[in-house]
Design an enzyme around this catalytic site. Structure first.
Site, short mmCIF file in Angstrom:
data_model
loop_
_atom_site.label_atom_id
_atom_site.label_comp_id
_atom_site.label_asym_id
_atom_site.label_seq_id
_atom_site.Cartn_x
_atom_site.Cartn_y
_atom_site.Cartn_z
N GLY A 2 43.40 27.28 44.77
CA GLY A 2 42.90 28.62 44.45
C GLY A 2 41.46 28.56 43.97
O GLY A 2 41.15 27.89 42.99
N GLY A 32 39.73 31.25 43.00
CA GLY A 32 39.43 32.51 42.31
C GLY A 32 38.67 32.19 41.03
O GLY A 32 38.03 31.13 40.92
N PHE A 33 38.79 33.07 40.05
CA PHE A 33 38.03 32.87 38.82
C PHE A 33 38.43 31.57 38.11
O PHE A 33 37.58 30.83 37.63
CB PHE A 33 38.25 34.06 37.88
CG PHE A 33 37.51 35.28 38.32
CD1 PHE A 33 36.13 35.35 38.21
CD2 PHE A 33 38.19 36.35 38.86
CE1 PHE A 33 35.44 36.48 38.63
CE2 PHE A 33 37.50 37.49 39.28
CZ PHE A 33 36.13 37.54 39.16
N GLY A 34 39.75 31.30 38.03
CA GLY A 34 40.21 30.13 37.29
C GLY A 34 39.89 28.83 38.01
O GLY A 34 39.30 27.91 37.42
N VAL A 40 48.72 26.61 50.57
CA VAL A 40 49.70 25.73 49.93
C VAL A 40 51.06 26.42 49.98
O VAL A 40 51.16 27.61 49.64
CB VAL A 40 49.28 25.41 48.48
CG1 VAL A 40 50.40 24.73 47.71
CG2 VAL A 40 48.03 24.53 48.49
N GLU A 50 39.30 53.48 37.54
CA GLU A 50 38.07 53.26 38.30
C GLU A 50 38.21 53.81 39.72
O GLU A 50 37.31 54.47 40.24
CB GLU A 50 37.74 51.76 38.30
CG GLU A 50 37.29 51.29 36.93
CD GLU A 50 37.19 49.77 36.77
OE1 GLU A 50 36.73 49.34 35.70
OE2 GLU A 50 37.57 49.03 37.68
N ASP A 77 46.07 34.22 36.42
CA ASP A 77 47.11 35.23 36.62
C ASP A 77 48.49 34.64 36.91
O ASP A 77 49.49 35.34 36.84
CB ASP A 77 46.75 36.13 37.81
CG ASP A 77 45.72 37.18 37.44
OD1 ASP A 77 45.20 37.11 36.30
OD2 ASP A 77 45.43 38.06 38.27
N ALA A 129 40.02 38.33 34.28
CA ALA A 129 39.13 37.27 34.71
C ALA A 129 38.69 36.34 33.56
O ALA A 129 38.69 35.11 33.75
CB ALA A 129 37.92 37.88 35.41
C1 LIG Z 1 41.39 45.53 41.98
C2 LIG Z 1 41.30 44.60 40.80
C3 LIG Z 1 40.43 44.91 39.76
C4 LIG Z 1 40.33 44.06 38.67
N1 LIG Z 1 39.44 44.37 37.67
C5 LIG Z 1 39.27 43.51 36.64
C6 LIG Z 1 38.29 43.76 35.64
O1 LIG Z 1 37.60 44.78 35.68
N2 LIG Z 1 38.13 42.83 34.65
C7 LIG Z 1 38.89 41.70 34.60
O2 LIG Z 1 38.69 40.88 33.70
N3 LIG Z 1 39.84 41.43 35.52
C8 LIG Z 1 40.04 42.31 36.54
N4 LIG Z 1 40.99 42.05 37.50
C9 LIG Z 1 41.87 40.88 37.32
C10 LIG Z 1 41.16 39.61 37.73
O3 LIG Z 1 40.55 39.76 38.98
C11 LIG Z 1 42.18 38.49 37.73
O4 LIG Z 1 42.72 38.38 36.43
C12 LIG Z 1 41.56 37.18 38.14
O5 LIG Z 1 41.09 37.26 39.46
C13 LIG Z 1 42.56 36.04 38.00
O6 LIG Z 1 41.95 34.87 38.42
P1 LIG Z 1 42.82 33.71 39.09
O7 LIG Z 1 41.90 32.56 39.29
O8 LIG Z 1 44.07 33.52 38.32
O9 LIG Z 1 43.29 34.32 40.48
P2 LIG Z 1 42.43 34.93 41.68
O10 LIG Z 1 41.05 35.24 41.24
O11 LIG Z 1 43.27 36.02 42.24
O12 LIG Z 1 42.34 33.73 42.71
C14 LIG Z 1 43.47 33.20 43.35
C15 LIG Z 1 42.99 32.40 44.55
O13 LIG Z 1 44.07 31.63 45.03
C16 LIG Z 1 44.09 31.72 46.43
N5 LIG Z 1 45.49 31.48 46.83
C17 LIG Z 1 46.56 32.23 46.48
N6 LIG Z 1 47.68 31.68 46.98
C18 LIG Z 1 47.30 30.57 47.68
C19 LIG Z 1 48.01 29.60 48.42
N7 LIG Z 1 49.34 29.63 48.55
N8 LIG Z 1 47.30 28.60 49.00
C20 LIG Z 1 45.94 28.55 48.89
N9 LIG Z 1 45.23 29.45 48.19
C21 LIG Z 1 45.90 30.44 47.59
C22 LIG Z 1 43.60 33.11 46.76
O14 LIG Z 1 43.08 33.20 48.08
C23 LIG Z 1 42.51 33.29 45.69
O15 LIG Z 1 41.25 32.85 46.15
C24 LIG Z 1 41.13 42.89 38.60
C25 LIG Z 1 42.00 42.58 39.66
C26 LIG Z 1 42.09 43.43 40.74
C27 LIG Z 1 43.02 43.09 41.88
#
Ligand SMILES: Cc1cc2nc3c(=O)[nH]c(=O)nc-3n(C[C@H](O)[C@H](O)[C@H](O)COP(=O)(O)OP(=O)(O)OC[C@H]3O[C@@H](n4cnc5c(N)ncnc54)[C@H](O)[C@@H]3O)c2cc1C
Length: 419
Positions: free
Chosen positions: A10, A12-14, A78, A170, A299, A315
């Site tokens: 992943g 994403g942010f984490g 994955v 929003e 998340d 995030a």
């Molecule tokens: C519409 C929306 C608005 C938001 N607004 C805010 C805000 O204003 N402020 C705030 O703080 N937070 C906000 N959030 C929440 C924030 O975006 C999440 O808390 C944050 O993205 C979590 O980060 P993460 O790294 O856990 O997951 P994510 O950022 O979701 O990243 C997960 C990554 O894992 C990858 N992935 C998933 N499953 C697999 C797999 N099986 N194999 C390979 N790759 C995989 C995905 O492609 C993705 O790139 C918002 C979320 C959404 C959906």
């Protein structure tokens, strides 16, 4: 001795925060994502409402890590983890062995057991989701322009957003501005007051995680934009032409889901305990009970701090957890995670926001300016920061929505709209 192999799933942010924080550690990193881009989800609603283009809020993962010599990027999905053999299982490629594994696979929509609603009430989690919603909203406006039947026209001009958290607020504010201000100048039969935007929340008030005073301010601000707030009213049915709210049927062609999320299946891959949202229950150092070499963050993790507070899926939590796990790996020791809460933000329309910094609570235009600054600062890449800043300034001055494109099939049709 061979360097430790850290596999991060992943970007994403984490996951990205963890990879970057390991840039100078003596490890080899493999970062796996099923998409080739890192996405700034907090601004997805602006893509869905034609304020920004997809490329403004996303950046290729390879480009972000271009200069980091100890990291390689793999595009794959994955599908499982073999804990005993210490390998992640990929949908397409060969299994990848790890010494340390970081799962940061985020969350997806949850329809609280009503999965049949997904087709009528899409949520926004990816670029594809956001462009699909944009298409739905813009098509409804196009159809309304030529519709002569008043009841059908009203249904086309009724937009319902379900979920009164930050994303719902929003989204509803942005749709109201799009439908009531931006596009009414370009259409001949759509006037600012003929569209109806509903924001539906089952709980007693909007922005439930904010203090009540800010939640009241957000409600007044969004009502001034022309949004009708229906709080304390659960949705009981959704079809392609209507929504039932507390027993009342409201005809609409456009319903958007911003009500719930459920974690990715990491807990299932590891056969580990999860909370009700499917988030894997991690230890105080973010590792999986019984498996100190596996960390779960963002998340997809359920972390309860010593005071008993379970951290929200936002995030800053994901980023701080990513950096924390990287620190543990670099130092090769377990450390308890402590979250530094810098506050909550939500924006309402083009120049209002509410911010909760704990003792300091802000609302109005100054809060909105802080919201804009924070979002531009946290976007990945200078190009995106510049483009988003310029776009916002332009729309602020002109009310224009630069990305009002209907993309997708060549013969567009609305749900159930066969006429
Ligand atoms: C519409 C929306 C608005 C938001 N607004 C805010 C805000 O204003 N402020 C705030 O703080 N937070 C906000 N959030 C929440 C924030 O975006 C999440 O808390 C944050 O993205 C979590 O980060 P993460 O790294 O856990 O997951 P994510 O950022 O979701 O990243 C997960 C990554 O894992 C990858 N992935 C998933 N499953 C697999 C797999 N099986 N194999 C390979 N790759 C995989 C995905 O492609 C993705 O790139 C918002 C979320 C959404 C959906």
């Amino acid at each position: 001795m061979a360097r430790q192999h850290v596999v991060i799933v992943g970007a994403g942010f984490g996951g990205l925060a963890a990879a970057r924080a390991l840039a100078h550690a003596d490890v080899e990193i493999t970062l796996i994502d099923r998409r080739n881009h890192h996405l700034f989800q907090p601004l997805l609603y602006q893509v869905a409402t034609a304020g920004l283009s997809p490329a403004d809020i996303a950046a290729p993962i390879r480009s972000i890590l271009r200069g980091q010599r100890n990291a390689r990027v793999l595009l794959d999905t994955v599908v499982g983890v073999d804990r005993e053999a210490r390998r992640v299982i990929l949908a397409e490629g060969c299994p990848i062995a790890y010494d340390r594994l970081i799962l940061a696979t985020g969350a997806r929509h949850s329809y609280f057991g009503r999965d049949e609603w997904a087709v009528h009430a899409p949520g926004i989690k990816t670029i594809d989701d956001a462009t699909a919603v944009r298409r739905k909203v813009l098509l409804a406006l196009e159809r309304a322009e030529s519709e002569t039947d008043p009841a059908r026209r009203q249904a086309l001009l009724t937009f319902a957003v379900i979920g009164g958290g930050p994303t719902g607020v929003e989204m509803a504010g942005a749709i109201a501005e799009l439908a009531r201000r931006s596009v009414s100048r370009d259409f001949r039969s759509i006037t600012p007051h003929c569209s109806r935007v509903l924001l539906i929340e089952a709980g007693p008030r909007l922005l439930g995680a904010f203090p009540e005073s800010l939640s009241d301010k957000a409600q007044s601000a969004i009502e001034e934009l022309g949004v009708t707030v229906l709080s304390g009213k659960p949705v009981t049915a959704i079809t392609d032409r209507s929504i039932d709210v507390a027993g009342i049927r409201i005809p609409t062609h456009t319903v958007i889901w911003a009500a719930g999320v459920e974690a990715s299946p990491a807990a299932l891959w590891l056969d580990a305990a999860a909370d009700r949202a499917g988030r894997l229950m991690v230890k105080q150092d973010l590792t999986v009970p019984g498996y100190p070499e596996i960390s779960v963050i963002g998340d997809t993790a359920s972390f309860t701090d010593p005071s008993g507070r379970t951290l929200p899926g936002v995030a800053p939590v994901a980023k701080q957890q990513g950096r924390h796990v990287a620190r543990m790996i670099a130092r090769d020791r377990s450390l308890p995670f402590r979250y530094r809460d810098f506050g909550n933000l939500a924006t309402i329309g083009r120049h209002r926001a509410v911010i909760d910094f704990g003792r300091l609570r802000l609302s109005g235009t100054f809060a909105w300016l802080l919201w804009c600054t924070a979002h531009i600062f946290f976007l990945a890449g200078y190009r995106n920061r510049l483009l988003v800043g310029a776009n916002w300034l332009w729309s602020y001055l002109t009310f224009e929505r630069g990305a009002r494109l209907i993309t997708g099939e060549s013969a567009p049709a609305l749900n159930g709209d066969t006429a």
